[in-house]
Motif scaffolding. Structure first.
Motif, PDB file in Angstrom:
ATOM      1  N   ILE A  86      20.225  36.480 -17.498  1.00 43.56           N
ATOM      2  CA  ILE A  86      21.112  37.050 -16.491  1.00 43.56           C
ATOM      3  C   ILE A  86      20.949  38.562 -16.573  1.00 43.56           C
ATOM      4  CG2 ILE A  86      23.463  37.172 -15.614  1.00 43.56           C
ATOM      5  CD1 ILE A  86      22.320  34.270 -15.940  1.00 43.56           C
ATOM      6  N   MET A  95      20.341  25.395  -9.408  1.00 45.19           N
ATOM      7  CA  MET A  95      19.893  24.967 -10.736  1.00 45.19           C
ATOM      8  C   MET A  95      19.829  23.441 -10.829  1.00 45.19           C
ATOM      9  SD  MET A  95      18.915  27.398 -12.727  1.00 45.19           S
ATOM     10  CE  MET A  95      19.027  26.649 -14.368  1.00 45.19           C
ATOM     11  N   PHE A 146      16.497  34.115  -9.117  1.00 45.89           N
ATOM     12  CA  PHE A 146      17.568  34.005  -8.134  1.00 45.89           C
ATOM     13  C   PHE A 146      18.234  35.360  -7.921  1.00 45.89           C
ATOM     14  CE2 PHE A 146      17.615  29.894 -10.464  1.00 45.89           C
ATOM     15  CZ  PHE A 146      17.274  29.048  -9.426  1.00 45.89           C
ATOM     16  N   VAL A 203      24.232  29.165  -6.888  1.00 50.05           N
ATOM     17  CA  VAL A 203      23.351  29.107  -8.056  1.00 50.05           C
ATOM     18  C   VAL A 203      23.524  27.804  -8.838  1.00 50.05           C
ATOM     19  CG1 VAL A 203      24.852  30.352  -9.681  1.00 50.05           C
ATOM     20  CG2 VAL A 203      22.367  30.487  -9.923  1.00 50.05           C
ATOM     21  N   ALA A 238      18.447  35.121 -13.170  1.00 49.38           N
ATOM     22  CA  ALA A 238      19.365  35.435 -12.068  1.00 49.38           C
ATOM     23  C   ALA A 238      19.781  36.890 -12.220  1.00 49.38           C
ATOM     24  CB  ALA A 238      20.591  34.524 -12.119  1.00 49.38           C
ATOM     25  N   ALA A 242      26.083  32.157 -12.842  1.00 47.06           N
ATOM     26  CA  ALA A 242      24.673  31.926 -13.156  1.00 47.06           C
ATOM     27  C   ALA A 242      24.515  31.537 -14.623  1.00 47.06           C
ATOM     28  CB  ALA A 242      23.855  33.164 -12.831  1.00 47.06           C
ATOM     29  N   ARG A 243      25.257  32.185 -15.480  1.00 55.44           N
ATOM     30  CA  ARG A 243      25.224  31.848 -16.902  1.00 55.44           C
ATOM     31  C   ARG A 243      25.704  30.415 -17.108  1.00 55.44           C
ATOM     32  NH1 ARG A 243      27.479  36.097 -18.403  1.00 55.44           N
ATOM     33  NH2 ARG A 243      25.601  37.203 -18.932  1.00 55.44           N
ATOM     34  N   THR A 277      14.174  30.605 -15.843  1.00 54.05           N
ATOM     35  CA  THR A 277      15.014  31.035 -14.728  1.00 54.05           C
ATOM     36  C   THR A 277      15.678  32.358 -15.041  1.00 54.05           C
ATOM     37  OG1 THR A 277      16.829  29.685 -15.574  1.00 54.05           O
ATOM     38  CG2 THR A 277      15.458  28.717 -13.848  1.00 54.05           C
ATOM     39  N   CYS A 287      21.102  29.396 -16.213  1.00 55.79           N
ATOM     40  CA  CYS A 287      19.972  30.312 -16.073  1.00 55.79           C
ATOM     41  C   CYS A 287      19.604  30.888 -17.442  1.00 55.79           C
ATOM     42  CB  CYS A 287      20.310  31.445 -15.112  1.00 55.79           C
ATOM     43  SG  CYS A 287      20.441  30.911 -13.401  1.00 55.79           S
ATOM     44  N   ASN A 288      18.308  31.023 -17.699  1.00 57.62           N
ATOM     45  CA  ASN A 288      17.845  31.521 -18.990  1.00 57.62           C
ATOM     46  C   ASN A 288      18.210  32.976 -19.243  1.00 57.62           C
ATOM     47  OD1 ASN A 288      15.176  29.589 -18.107  1.00 57.62           O
ATOM     48  ND2 ASN A 288      16.228  29.136 -20.014  1.00 57.62           N
TER      49      ASN A 288
END
Length: 119
Positions: free
Chosen positions: A99, A63, A50, A59, A78, A91-92, A76, A96-97
């Motif tokens: 950042i 997700m 992303f 985001v 971002a 994003a966190r 993922t 998302c895996n």
């Protein structure tokens, strides 16, 4: 395997497309949130990236869509400008895996795509 990049930034798309070609990774690009949704519904991706600079991207919503798609187990990533801490934090929080700042993404793109070619 394949990866999906949600970005409308032509410089990023070009960088990622070039890296994917060198790594022999199939990369699909979604240039809007609607295109991202359609891509997630159409096929399975091992990696979803992303670009938090994509104007139409929420985001958290993306997700949620990902978790309900065939790609729900995808890794993922971002990335966004380091000065936009709220976007990175969102994003966190969205789960998302990884950042990354924009600079980190630029410098690590080959390493980001390399692991998925083995699967």
């Amino acid at each position: 395997m394949s990866a999906l990049l949600a970005s409308s930034d032509l410089a990023i798309v070009s960088l990622a497309t070039g890296a994917a070609g060198r790594q022999q990774v199939e990369l699909q690009v979604a240039m809007s949130a609607a295109a991202l949704t359609a891509a997630l519904e159409a096929r399975t991706f091992r990696l979803v990236i992303f670009d938090l600079g994509l104007a139409s991207l929420d985001v958290t919503q993306a997700m949620q869509q990902l978790r309900q798609s065939p790609s729900r187990e995808a890794e993922t990533i971002a990335f966004g400008p380091h000065v936009q801490e709220s976007l990175l934090a969102a994003a966190r929080s969205a789960g998302c895996n990884r950042i990354l700042t924009r600079g980190q993404f630029h410098s690590q793109i080959s390493e980001i795509l390399f692991p998925i070619q083995e699967h």
